[in-house]
Design an enzyme around this catalytic site. Structure first.
Site, PDB file in Angstrom:
ATOM      1  N   HIS A  54       0.840  -1.197   0.000  1.00 42.62           N
ATOM      2  CA  HIS A  54       0.000   0.000   0.000  1.00 42.62           C
ATOM      3  C   HIS A  54       0.876   1.249   0.000  1.00 42.62           C
ATOM      4  CE1 HIS A  54      -2.229  -3.363   1.711  1.00 42.62           C
ATOM      5  NE2 HIS A  54      -3.330  -2.785   1.276  1.00 42.62           N
ATOM      6  N   HIS A  94      -2.369  -1.251   7.073  1.00 45.07           N
ATOM      7  CA  HIS A  94      -1.934  -1.475   5.692  1.00 45.07           C
ATOM      8  C   HIS A  94      -0.850  -0.487   5.283  1.00 45.07           C
ATOM      9  CE1 HIS A  94      -5.429   1.256   5.571  1.00 45.07           C
ATOM     10  NE2 HIS A  94      -4.793   1.862   4.584  1.00 45.07           N
ATOM     11  N   PRO A 156      -6.473  -5.609  10.938  1.00 43.96           N
ATOM     12  CA  PRO A 156      -7.932  -5.591  11.014  1.00 43.96           C
ATOM     13  C   PRO A 156      -8.345  -4.181  11.449  1.00 43.96           C
ATOM     14  CG  PRO A 156      -6.983  -7.437  12.250  1.00 43.96           C
ATOM     15  CD  PRO A 156      -5.875  -6.498  11.934  1.00 43.96           C
ATOM     16  N   LEU A 157      -8.981  -3.444  10.562  1.00 44.68           N
ATOM     17  CA  LEU A 157      -9.188  -2.016  10.804  1.00 44.68           C
ATOM     18  C   LEU A 157     -10.001  -1.785  12.074  1.00 44.68           C
ATOM     19  CD1 LEU A 157      -9.804  -1.024   7.090  1.00 44.68           C
ATOM     20  CD2 LEU A 157      -7.749  -0.599   8.448  1.00 44.68           C
ATOM     21  N   ASP A 196     -10.198   6.094   7.140  1.00 42.44           N
ATOM     22  CA  ASP A 196     -11.658   5.996   7.033  1.00 42.44           C
ATOM     23  C   ASP A 196     -12.145   4.640   7.530  1.00 42.44           C
ATOM     24  OD1 ASP A 196     -12.200   8.514   5.442  1.00 42.44           O
ATOM     25  OD2 ASP A 196     -10.812   7.509   4.081  1.00 42.44           O
ATOM     26  N   GLY A 197     -11.401   3.591   7.168  1.00 38.18           N
ATOM     27  CA  GLY A 197     -11.824   2.233   7.527  1.00 38.18           C
ATOM     28  C   GLY A 197     -11.941   2.067   9.030  1.00 38.18           C
ATOM     29  N   ILE A 228     -10.872   8.391   0.604  1.00 29.30           N
ATOM     30  CA  ILE A 228     -10.683   7.261  -0.320  1.00 29.30           C
ATOM     31  C   ILE A 228     -10.618   5.955   0.473  1.00 29.30           C
ATOM     32  CG2 ILE A 228      -8.977   6.131  -1.835  1.00 29.30           C
ATOM     33  CD1 ILE A 228     -10.370   8.314  -3.321  1.00 29.30           C
ATOM     34  N   HIS A 503     -22.038 -18.529  31.692  1.00 35.52           N
ATOM     35  CA  HIS A 503     -23.241 -18.962  30.964  1.00 35.52           C
ATOM     36  C   HIS A 503     -22.799 -19.725  29.715  1.00 35.52           C
ATOM     37  CE1 HIS A 503     -24.604 -15.998  33.765  1.00 35.52           C
ATOM     38  NE2 HIS A 503     -25.869 -16.153  33.428  1.00 35.52           N
ATOM     39  N   HIS A 515     -29.010 -17.036  23.479  1.00 37.34           N
ATOM     40  CA  HIS A 515     -28.064 -16.915  24.584  1.00 37.34           C
ATOM     41  C   HIS A 515     -27.301 -18.207  24.867  1.00 37.34           C
ATOM     42  CE1 HIS A 515     -29.853 -13.078  25.110  1.00 37.34           C
ATOM     43  NE2 HIS A 515     -29.308 -12.847  26.298  1.00 37.34           N
ATOM     44  N   ARG A 562     -23.125 -21.296  34.455  1.00 40.44           N
ATOM     45  CA  ARG A 562     -24.033 -20.421  35.187  1.00 40.44           C
ATOM     46  C   ARG A 562     -24.605 -21.159  36.395  1.00 40.44           C
ATOM     47  NH1 ARG A 562     -30.282 -19.551  33.618  1.00 40.44           N
ATOM     48  NH2 ARG A 562     -30.730 -17.782  34.957  1.00 40.44           N
TER      49      ARG A 562
HETATM   50  C1  LIG Z   1     -11.694  -5.258   9.498  1.00 46.88           C
HETATM   51  C2  LIG Z   1     -11.122  -5.069   8.137  1.00 46.88           C
HETATM   52  N1  LIG Z   1     -11.926  -5.102   7.064  1.00 46.88           N
HETATM   53  C3  LIG Z   1     -11.409  -4.977   5.831  1.00 46.88           C
HETATM   54  C4  LIG Z   1     -10.072  -4.824   5.640  1.00 46.88           C
HETATM   55  C5  LIG Z   1      -9.493  -4.749   4.233  1.00 46.88           C
HETATM   56  N2  LIG Z   1      -9.050  -3.368   3.958  1.00 46.88           N
HETATM   57  C6  LIG Z   1      -7.787  -3.009   4.140  1.00 46.88           C
HETATM   58  S1  LIG Z   1      -7.539  -1.385   3.829  1.00 46.88           S
HETATM   59  C7  LIG Z   1      -9.150  -1.150   3.421  1.00 46.88           C
HETATM   60  C8  LIG Z   1      -9.626   0.209   3.024  1.00 46.88           C
HETATM   61  C9  LIG Z   1      -9.273   1.160   4.065  1.00 46.88           C
HETATM   62  O1  LIG Z   1      -9.591   2.459   3.725  1.00 46.88           O
HETATM   63  P1  LIG Z   1      -8.970   3.600   4.594  1.00 46.88           P
HETATM   64  O2  LIG Z   1      -9.016   3.254   6.000  1.00 46.88           O
HETATM   65  O3  LIG Z   1      -9.621   4.863   4.179  1.00 46.88           O
HETATM   66  O4  LIG Z   1      -7.455   3.573   4.194  1.00 46.88           O
HETATM   67  P2  LIG Z   1      -6.706   4.391   3.053  1.00 46.88           P
HETATM   68  O5  LIG Z   1      -6.926   3.686   1.782  1.00 46.88           O
HETATM   69  O6  LIG Z   1      -7.264   5.745   3.041  1.00 46.88           O
HETATM   70  O7  LIG Z   1      -5.303   4.316   3.516  1.00 46.88           O
HETATM   71  C10 LIG Z   1      -9.857  -2.337   3.554  1.00 46.88           C
HETATM   72  C11 LIG Z   1     -11.300  -2.470   3.261  1.00 46.88           C
HETATM   73  C12 LIG Z   1      -9.267  -4.802   6.791  1.00 46.88           C
HETATM   74  N3  LIG Z   1      -7.947  -4.681   6.723  1.00 46.88           N
HETATM   75  N4  LIG Z   1      -9.805  -4.892   8.013  1.00 46.88           N
HETATM   76 MG   LIG Z   2      -9.139   6.560   3.344  1.00 44.22          MG
END
Ligand SMILES: Cc1ncc(C[n+]2csc(CCOP(=O)(O)OP(=O)(O)O)c2C)c(N)n1
Ligand SMILES: [Mg+2]
Length: 710
Positions: A54, A94, A156-157, A196-197, A228, A503, A515, A562
């Site tokens: 990236h 990333h 994982p975002l 953004d993610g 983006i 539980h 549950h 439980r």
């Molecule tokens: C929980 C999760 N879902 C999906 C992804 C796959 N993924 C990696 S980067 C990305 C887009 C992220 O966009 P943004 O946070 O705006 O990053 P930018 O491209 O602006 O650096 C996705 C969907 C991930 N890494 N984690």
């Molecule tokens: Mg972005």
């Protein structure tokens, strides 16, 4: 000295005439811009070479990372585990090349797994050349325990920002307990960068809400507002007013309109440090792929190499030698050495002097800090643990757990945690005098109130653990699904976190199938490195804790009933200390030599025992194996495993009110598993046990069928 170990410049560049390139650059640009563009171009080159990765966000955020590391953060690259360092979390993992570039350029040192010895550089230029390749210390995403200087694993975002909340809570707690007048030992800030993610993911909302409630003014998130994501403009899915959202969470919100303006960025951080009583969000307007003429501001800049031609054009726009690859111009290493290197050394030296005086004045507190850093406990940490007498009525797993946890927490001052609003039900509330609640006005409290936010809770527990506190979180077992991504990261990071889930099966009776966990045990058992423990009676709970607390590099999920479980008579059955081996022979026929083995965990252990007594009375020689943890058992010697489950005894019945998935491993192809093949139902527990076959007679019948006896 950091500079001595830097690779010589001659080995850095891959261009023919480096000195010419260097002099051209120095003539044209000042060293700050050179340092920023070095981060950019290392990132571009690494992605291009790896043919994956990236590049766009590192190109955009290089000025931010430069400013944070060289001007804002209090951090000594020579000691990346110094307890009072500022924390840096790259939640948009990333963009890992940002981290690999800055760890390399600032000369951060590697530490060993015991957090003791300092060694080679954490990330070499060679690692960066081998970005995303096997064995490289520049992997695809930031990985804690693989690369020193990485404060937490991200990718994982949303995980990073939430974990940062745990780190900020830890700082507040540590400062409250250990700082003394004139001795601000713990005075650091926690910074997280996200995109953004991260802000779209629900976990960031949970975590931000709690951070705002707690007024964590030591916490600063920087939002890379580039509009983006992978599928295109954020117009397609993310149009909320982020500033308004965070203001509503009770955060301070700042805006930096130009991601290239180092001065503005620095001023925003100054404002953060002056802001009291609230966390800070800095919204940073940036251009993904900055400088790449055809890719800037497009999703193509996000996750693929720029391509040779675009790389050249981007370098041209930076005034960079177009043919240079992995090029670190003269003066750049030195610039970081004089910046973060020099400031960090002064800060750490001062801290060490302060700590040695503190050591003399407050030896007990100092000793605690030292133990904690090594993930060790005070002597006698397991004193007063109860031994529960045999009792046919017994007590619930959660009740026993509550008693043990309260004793341990009195012996281990830095054991802190709580529940996602189920403390009274999970029995995880620390009730002893002085335990207190962790709130903005009482940062020394030991009881965390996570609110109904399981996902953020688990990430926050990770953050506590990364700060060397012993953290725990709790909820109903079925809701571990809401926390799983962070529990998985615990395992990936090899953190000694503790998740207490009560539980555990059909015991939730009338609450019904929403549950009642079914597939949860199987799915946890599939997570590498995670200890899943389902103790069978109160004494097994005690032994489970004794085992868990000794773990320094593994997380545990403790799965508790439980309903009350009879406390077994251990003069009649084997001692509960067998828990430490994952599975043990609880009962055998007189004189040994069983012909059928009954295997059970948790609440079904007593069921197996009742079936065993019945079988014995009918002359059938059964053995009961209590198996609270597959993971621990898998780590025993083959010899021990064969003694518990002798290969020649093929008649085996496993009983557990959960998905049968995986039990074939222990019962073999000829064995039988009494488990769940559907979801549960809403009814009193007794009726459910009858409906789904969890009664001693069912076990007896299965055993007899296997032995072909009526
Ligand atoms: C929980 C999760 N879902 C999906 C992804 C796959 N993924 C990696 S980067 C990305 C887009 C992220 O966009 P943004 O946070 O705006 O990053 P930018 O491209 O602006 O650096 C996705 C969907 C991930 N890494 N984690
Ligand atoms: Mg972005």
């Amino acid at each position: 000295m950091i500079t001595e170990t830097q690779p010589s410049l001659a080995s850095c560049g891959e261009i023919e005439n480096e000195s010419k390139a260097n002099s051209n650059l120095m003539n044209k640009e000042n060293v700050v811009q050179l340092a920023i563009n070095t981060i950019r171009t290392l990132s571009i080159d690494a992605v291009q070479q790896a043919k994956s990765g990236h590049p766009g966000t590192p190109m955009a955020l290089a000025p931010l990372i430069y400013t944070m590391w060289n001007r804002v953060m209090q951090y000594d690259p020579a000691d990346p585990i110094w307890p009072n360092r500022d924390r840096f979390v790259l939640s948009n993992g990333h963009a890992s090349m940002l981290l690999w570039s800055i760890l390399h350029l600032t000369g951060v040192r590697a530490v060993d797994a015991e957090y003791e010895r300092l060694g080679e550089p954490a990330v070499t230029l060679d690692d960066i050349r081998r970005f995303r390749q096997l064995g490289s210390k520049a992997p695809g995403h930031p990985e804690y325990r693989w690369v020193s200087g990485v404060e937490t694993t991200t990718g994982p975002l949303g995980q990073g920002v939430a974990t940062a909340v745990g780190m900020a809570i830890a700082q507040k707690w540590l400062a409250n307990r250990y700082n003394q007048p004139g001795f601000d030992l713990f005075k650091y800030n926690v910074y997280a960068v996200c995109g953004d993610g991260c802000l779209m993911e629900g976990i960031s909302s949970e975590a931000a809400s709690l951070a705002g409630h707690l007024g964590l003014d030591n916490l600063c998130w920087v939002f890379d507002n580039n509009h983006i994501t992978i599928e295109g403009s954020t117009n397609i899915a993310f149009t909320e007013d982020v500033a308004a959202r965070f203001l509503a969470y009770k955060w301070n919100v700042l805006r930096v309109g130009d991601a290239n303006d180092v001065g503005q960025i620095e001023r925003a951080f100054q404002t953060f440090r002056q802001t009291k009583g609230r966390p800070t969000l800095i919204i940073l307007d940036s251009h993904i792929g900055y400088g790449a003429p055809h890719k800037q501001d497009t999703p193509e800049a996000h996750g693929e190499p720029l391509g040779e031609e675009e790389v050249r054009l981007a370098k041209r726009s930076y005034g960079w030698p177009e043919d240079a690859k992995f090029f670190v111009p003269d003066g750049v290493y030195a610039h970081f050495t004089q910046g973060i290197g020099a400031h960090g050394k002064v800060a750490r030296d001062e801290w060490r002097t302060l700590f040695s005086v503190y050591h003399r004045k407050f030896p007990e507190l100092a000793a605690e800090i030292e133990l904690m850093q090594k993930r060790e406990f005070p002597d006698g940490w397991d004193r007063n643990l109860p031994v529960f007498p045999a009792d046919s009525k017994g007590l619930a797993g959660r009740e026993a757990s509550g008693k043990v946890l309260n004793i341990l927490a009195q012996n281990i001052p830095w054991l802190i945690g709580g529940s996602a609003d189920l403390g009274p039900s999970n029995k995880t509330t620390l009730t002893f005098e002085g335990a207190g609640q962790f709130q903005a006005s009482s940062p020394g409290g030991r009881n965390m109130h996570f609110g109904i936010r399981e996902h953020a809770m688990a990430a926050i527990v990770n953050g506590l653990s990364l700060s060397k506190l012993r953290g725990f979180g709790a909820s109903f077992f079925v809701f571990i699904d809401y926390a799983r991504p962070s529990v998985r990261l615990s395992a990936l990071m090899e953190l000694p976190t503790l998740f207490i889930f009560s539980h555990d099966a059909l015991g939730d009776g009338e609450d019904g199938p929403t549950h009642q966990p079914v597939e949860h045990l199987a799915s946890l058992r599939a997570i590498p490195g995670l200890v899943t423990l389902r103790p069978g009676d109160a004494n097994e709970v005690v032994e489970a804790y004794r085992y868990i607390m000794k773990l320094r590099h593994k997380p545990t999920v403790l799965v508790l009933s439980r309903q009350p479980l009879p406390t077994l008579d251990r003069s009649r059955y084997a001692p509960a200390s067998g828990v430490e081996r994952g599975a043990y022979v609880l009962a055998d026929p007189p004189g040994g030599k069983p012909e059928v083995i009954l295997i059970a965990s948790g609440s079904e252990v007593i069921l197996a025992v009742q079936a065993h007594e019945k079988l014995l009375s009918e002359g059938i020689r059964s053995r009961v194996v209590s198996m609270p943890s597959w993971d621990i058992f898998e780590h025993q010697t083959r010899d021990y495993q064969n003694r518990v489950l002798p290969p020649e005894i093929q008649a085996r019945v496993a009983v557990e009110p959960a998905s049968t998935f995986g039990w074939e491993r222990y019962v073999g192809v000829k064995g039988r598993v009494i488990g769940m093949h559907t979801f549960g139902a809403s009814a009193p527990l007794k009726e459910l046990q009858k409906k789904f076959g969890f009664e001693p007679d069912q076990v007896v019948t299965a055993a007899k069928e296997l032995l072909l006896r009526k």
